[in-house]
Write a protein that holds these residues in place. Structure first.
Motif, PDB file in Angstrom:
ATOM      1  N   LEU A  88       6.722 -13.169   2.974  1.00 31.78           N
ATOM      2  CA  LEU A  88       6.438 -12.108   3.936  1.00 31.78           C
ATOM      3  C   LEU A  88       5.083 -11.461   3.706  1.00 31.78           C
ATOM      4  O   LEU A  88       4.370 -11.116   4.651  1.00 31.78           O
ATOM      5  N   TYR A  89       4.682 -11.285   2.439  1.00 32.51           N
ATOM      6  CA  TYR A  89       3.419 -10.614   2.130  1.00 32.51           C
ATOM      7  C   TYR A  89       2.323 -11.588   1.689  1.00 32.51           C
ATOM      8  O   TYR A  89       1.323 -11.161   1.116  1.00 32.51           O
ATOM      9  N   GLY A  90       2.522 -12.845   1.957  1.00 33.30           N
ATOM     10  CA  GLY A  90       1.573 -13.860   1.501  1.00 33.30           C
ATOM     11  C   GLY A  90       0.407 -14.084   2.432  1.00 33.30           C
ATOM     12  O   GLY A  90       0.039 -15.230   2.711  1.00 33.30           O
ATOM     13  N   ASN A  91      -0.192 -12.994   2.925  1.00 33.61           N
ATOM     14  CA  ASN A  91      -1.375 -13.139   3.776  1.00 33.61           C
ATOM     15  C   ASN A  91      -2.207 -11.868   3.724  1.00 33.61           C
ATOM     16  O   ASN A  91      -1.688 -10.775   3.435  1.00 33.61           O
ATOM     17  N   VAL A  92      -3.482 -12.006   3.984  1.00 33.55           N
ATOM     18  CA  VAL A  92      -4.405 -10.881   4.148  1.00 33.55           C
ATOM     19  C   VAL A  92      -5.227 -11.158   5.393  1.00 33.55           C
ATOM     20  O   VAL A  92      -5.456 -12.325   5.755  1.00 33.55           O
ATOM     21  N   GLN A  93      -5.683 -10.097   6.043  1.00 35.11           N
ATOM     22  CA  GLN A  93      -6.412 -10.297   7.290  1.00 35.11           C
ATOM     23  C   GLN A  93      -7.406  -9.170   7.526  1.00 35.11           C
ATOM     24  O   GLN A  93      -7.266  -8.071   6.993  1.00 35.11           O
TER      25      GLN A  93
END
Length: 455
Positions: free
Chosen positions: A381-386
């Motif tokens: 669920l938190y495996g991204n940055v943008q």
């Protein structure tokens, strides 16, 4: 008659040689792979190891070893660096500060004082944070983690102190070590031979006195992505507001799900046994456990052309982690696009222009804001940055036609990411009906025609 026959044979051989050369050239264009030790976006990037002898001892010397990471965007992450070499004579390590060897070796010949390490080829690692102060020196004890030079030059340095015995006690009797090997944390770096140079100079704290090392040698290590891993580690997907097509990463970019070993190991995120697999004891190794995708890459970078304004245009960049066993600390992204010379704002990433060549500002480096998004968490669920990027338009160059709005190159943590083929980029609606012809086909056709022409 014999002369005519010889001339005919020589002519045939010449034609055959020409066609053979062309065929070999054609094959080499599509099969040979460069080791990429030279990075055009960071032509001077390397890790320099400086070895300063600061004092003599009864049977050797005390030296301070400093590692400088002069790479603009390639850092060393956990579990950190490992440095090894081979002694030129029968040296031993009596003591170390700021680091330790992984093995002591056979020190049975010594009575009384036992050396720290007696191996011919010692392997050294950094100490962990929290090490007692009496075992530390400056720039040590970070668990082997070293920042890139552009992100934080103050933490792009590591050092340790070593007391060497049975080594000679003068510049004429000391021999420099050989066969330096740097793991950071895996393969990829190639180190040259140690070269004796001018002694380093040190300025005192009050800046009123300068001292110098008794002897100094330097080792330069360069990185090759091909040596680090045989398959890519990241890929790029593209989309835009003016076209409903989402161009995903090419299939099997980093591996295929059908593979029995290596990059093919994956797990479905909806699997009821996911938590058990991720928390298994085998997670202690560096073997990735990937979410099953068509591309099988640990990292995907998505570039979305979001909005078109009168004088500006906006892009959304998303980095997604598909590895259930890896958190990326101090991650960074390098992007090449001609409009980076007019980047107005990066909304939630740090930004720094990279200008390795005078007069050319088409490359930017992005990384997370400390304590906000500088950690790219494991898959889930938190495996991204943008973030979103706002560019000012240059009327002389700006266009959405022919894929101009998409990046030319993208690097994640210093590794070149695989781009989709240019003929698959989202096109403007008025160009959607045009036929996309790959450049490979006419090139092959031309080369084959030349072979038959000269043959």
């Amino acid at each position: 008659m014999e002369h005519l026959f010889s001339s005919s044979v020589r002519g045939s051989i010449a034609k055959l040689s020409t066609s053979t050369i062309l065929l070999v050239f054609l094959l080499s264009c599509f099969t040979f792979t460069s080791t990429e030790a030279y990075d055009p976006l960071d032509p001077n990037g390397n890790i320099t190891i400086k070895w300063d002898v600061i004092s003599w001892t009864p049977d050797g010397y005390v030296a301070v070893v400093i590692m400088y990471n002069f790479q603009q965007y390639r850092h060393i992450q956990a579990p950190g660096w490992t440095l090894s070499w081979t002694w030129a004579k029968k040296e031993v390590i009596w003591n170390m500060m700021g680091s330790q060897t992984t093995e002591q070796g056979d020190c049975s010949k010594f009575k009384g004082n036992i050396p720290h390490c007696c191996k011919k080829d010692p392997t050294v690692v950094d100490l962990l944070p929290g090490t007692p102060y009496n075992q530390q020196i400056a720039n040590c004890c970070k668990g082997g983690v070293i920042s890139s030079w552009a992100q934080d030059p103050d933490t792009a340095i590591a050092s340790f102190q070593v007391s060497v015995g049975r080594a000679g006690t003068s510049n004429k009797t000391v021999r420099v070590p050989k066969n330096f090997t740097l793991q950071a944390p895996g393969p990829g770096y190639t180190c040259g031979p140690a070269k004796v140079g001018k002694p380093s100079k040190f300025i005192s704290a009050d800046k009123r006195r300068i001292t110098q090392a008794l002897m100094t040698w330097n080792v330069t290590c360069t990185y090759s992505q091909f040596l680090a891993q045989k398959t890519p580690t990241c890929c790029v997907s593209l989309s835009s507001f003016y076209n409903n097509t989402i161009v995903g990463c090419p299939t099997c970019t980093c591996g295929c799900q059908s593979s029995k070993t290596g990059p093919g190991t994956c797990v479905n995120p909806d699997s009821p046994h996911l938590a058990t697999v991720v928390s298994s004891p085998s997670k202690s190794d560096n073997t990735p456990l990937l979410q099953c995708t068509s591309h099988m890459c640990p990292i995907r970078v998505h570039w979305h052309v979001k909005v078109n304004y009168k004088e500006y245009w906006r892009v959304k960049v998303t980095i997604t982690n598909f590895n259930f066993r890896m958190n990326y600390t101090q991650w960074n992204l390098v992007m090449q696009h001609p409009n980076f010379d007019n980047l107005t704002e990066a909304f939630s990433f740090n930004y720094k222009p990279l200008t390795p060549y005078d007069g050319l500002n088409d490359t930017g480096m992005l990384w997370g804001i400390k304590f906000y998004n500088d950690l790219l968490s494991q898959a889930g669920l938190y495996g991204n940055v943008q973030s979103e990027l706002l560019f000012r338009k240059d009327a002389s160059t700006f266009t959405f036609d022919k894929g101009w709005a998409f990046p030319r190159k993208i690097y994640f943590n210093g590794d070149n990411c695989v781009m989709p083929p240019p003929d698959s980029y989202p096109w403007l609606p008025n160009g959607s009906s045009r036929k996309f012809i790959s450049l490979v086909s006419p090139t092959v056709t031309l080369m084959v025609s030349m072979i038959f022409f000269f043959a």
